[in-house]
Write an enzyme that holds these catalytic residues in place. Structure first.
Site, PDB file in Angstrom:
ATOM      1  N   HIS A 168     -30.087  44.768  24.092  1.00  0.00           N
ATOM      2  CA  HIS A 168     -30.945  44.787  22.920  1.00  0.00           C
ATOM      3  C   HIS A 168     -30.252  44.002  21.794  1.00  0.00           C
ATOM      4  O   HIS A 168     -29.027  44.015  21.686  1.00  0.00           O
ATOM      5  CB  HIS A 168     -31.166  46.217  22.425  1.00  0.00           C
ATOM      6  CG  HIS A 168     -32.095  47.023  23.267  1.00  0.00           C
ATOM      7  ND1 HIS A 168     -33.445  46.759  23.354  1.00  0.00           N
ATOM      8  CD2 HIS A 168     -31.872  48.111  24.050  1.00  0.00           C
ATOM      9  CE1 HIS A 168     -34.017  47.650  24.157  1.00  0.00           C
ATOM     10  NE2 HIS A 168     -33.086  48.476  24.591  1.00  0.00           N
TER      11      HIS A 168
ATOM     12  N   CYS B 294     -34.424  45.533  28.767  1.00  0.00           N
ATOM     13  CA  CYS B 294     -34.272  46.967  29.052  1.00  0.00           C
ATOM     14  C   CYS B 294     -35.432  47.466  29.915  1.00  0.00           C
ATOM     15  O   CYS B 294     -35.521  47.095  31.075  1.00  0.00           O
ATOM     16  CB  CYS B 294     -34.126  47.752  27.752  1.00  0.00           C
ATOM     17  SG  CYS B 294     -33.415  49.398  27.975  1.00  0.00           S
TER      18      CYS B 294
END
Length: 487
Positions: free
Chosen positions: A444, A338
């Site tokens: 994630h 991310c």
């Protein structure tokens, strides 16, 4: 039905509220009750993706997400109606029922309570009507008297539902009896009456040496000490609200075969997703804040960030940018997740004041444009074929989630003439560099997939269900009989 409400309060942040509340969710579930967790307001950059009533995807704190799983319930935005995600020391993004609320974000801290309390109370009342037990987690300490008038997460919640309150202290830090007494003493009498038990958490040593302190404390307050929980170094859950403890990640007593350095920048987010790595035999995890802590690392991970440009500037101020680049050029694995993925690219471009502009580390030929709208969604896919040293992940099925403002693209002009160009392996999700040791993804939760852990290390990690079962058994052993009376 109107649920019995059991509330876990703490003498401070990090006392163990989240962990104890999770254990109670698992225990009540094991007793056959229908259980839901609740935390009115959570301040954390650890969040998970859940469905919202209107069919969209939203965010709640990781602690409440895991508590819901421990309770055997489907995670629900009502379980954490207000989530504050810190972006700077004096600024937080406000997420209400899973969605970013710009109006509340712009409001002063104390001005929010009148606006949000009716919605918080409604969410709690709905959960009470649907369950036998609601396990409620407080925030910080209920004795933060500077915030008492605008409280929406501690004793206001307890009064609203007449909660059976347990007050938890971290005895490992010292001063636990003073913390318990002082917290109780600062509460008004009607709130003191809601405190039904004291809990000593993280105890090491001979419990008989605690006497006569629990008895003396009960004489002064009328509140019994109902549990003394031994120190649990490897309980299998992320630490409370993003607190990390290096003592559980050193590989002590084991032959270390892999050292993983995770860059611990100031606005690190979703660090809870690395908890499974702490359970893998022979893996040592280092939370790195200086270049020296990367020495000897086999992997370097750049995790998520709530303030990517600012955290990248911090890395440069520490000399970590050069250390990460040198690690990659020496053939060491580098994984960006991310915000960390965005840092590995060439440029961060912010036209809307979302995060900030910055030059990246240049390890991937990517450009990231920050959008006003946030991408929040679950994600699952089968990993494609990857080049060494990541080839073991090929064909592994993974599930996870995305939470990001950035939109990242591979730029052909940034790798013109490269003898070994980078690859976009999954559109908008996964990239491997021309230096194949460098991998970046928006996913994630990669290491929360048991198949990933096994493919990378040849070992499994305890499943969450195994963790919850162990916690439920622990409650039976740690709490005095009758301290957790059934509904």
């Amino acid at each position: 039905m109107t649920a019995r409400c059991v509330m876990v309060l703490g003498t401070s942040s990090g006392a163990g509220k989240s962990w104890v509340a999770t254990a109670l969710c698992a225990w009540y579930r094991a007793q056959g009750y229908k259980v839901a967790p609740f935390k009115a307001q959570n301040m954390s950059n650890n969040a998970r993706v859940v469905a919202t009533p209107d069919g969209r995807w939203g965010e709640i704190g990781t602690a409440q997400y895991l508590q819901a799983l421990a309770a055997g319930a489907v995670p629900d935005v009502r379980m954490n109606p207000l989530l504050l995600k810190p972006e700077a020391d004096t600024k937080s993004q406000v997420v209400l029922f899973g969605q970013v609320n710009e109006e509340l974000t712009a409001m002063p801290w104390r001005g929010r309570s009148a606006r949000v309390w009716p919605q918080i109370a409604q969410a709690l009342d709905e959960l009470r009507a649907e369950n036998d037990v609601v396990v409620i987690e407080g925030a910080g300490s209920p004795a933060e008297i500077n915030l008492h008038a605008s409280d929406v997460v501690n004793m206001r919640v307890a009064r609203h539902c007449d909660a059976h309150c347990l007050l938890v202290a971290d005895i490992d830090r010292g001063g636990a009896f003073a913390h318990l007494y002082g917290t109780w003493a600062l509460l008004p009498s009607e709130e003191q009456a809601l405190i039904k038990g004291f809990v000593l958490n993280k105890f090491r040593g001979d419990a008989s040496l605690l006497a006569p302190a629990p008895q003396m404390l009960e004489e002064k307050t009328g509140v019994p000490t109902v549990a003394c929980i031994p120190m649990q170094y490897a309980h299998g859950l992320p630490e409370e609200d993003g607190v990390f403890d290096d003592r559980g990640s050193t590989g002590a007593g084991q032959v270390v075969h892999t050292t993983i350095a995770i860059i611990a920048y100031p606005r690190i987010s979703n660090l809870d997703e690395f908890q499974p790595l702490l359970q893998v035999p022979g893996v040592r995890v280092v939370w790195a804040r200086s270049p020296s802590q990367l020495a000897g690392a086999d992997w370097v991970i750049l995790p998520g960030s709530k303030a990517t440009a600012a955290d990248l500037a911090w890395m440069r101020s520490q000399g970590l940018d050069a250390a990460v680049t040198a690690h990659a050029h020496a053939g060491g694995r580098v994984l960006g997740i991310c915000g960390g993925l965005q840092m590995l690219g060439e440029a961060l471009i912010d036209l809307h004041g979302v995060d900030g502009n910055a030059a990246g580390l240049g390890l991937l030929p990517l450009a990231t444009l920050f959008a006003q709208d946030k991408t929040v969604q679950p994600t699952s896919f089968s990993l494609p074929a990857l080049q060494a040293p990541w080839q073991a992940l090929g064909s592994v099925q993974v599930r996870g989630y995305e939470i990001h403002h950035g939109q990242t693209q591979l730029r052909a002009d940034m790798q013109a003439g490269a003898s070994r160009p980078a690859q976009e392996l999954l559109p908008g999700l996964l990239w491997q560099g021309g230096n194949p040791a460098v991998l970046g993804t928006y996913l994630h939760g990669l290491f929360e997939n048991g198949e990933v852990i096994h493919a990378l290390f040849g070992h499994g990690a305890p499943s969450l269900e195994q963790v919850f079962e162990r916690l439920a058994r622990g409650v039976e052993a740690w709490f005095e009989a009758g301290a957790l009376a059934p509904p």
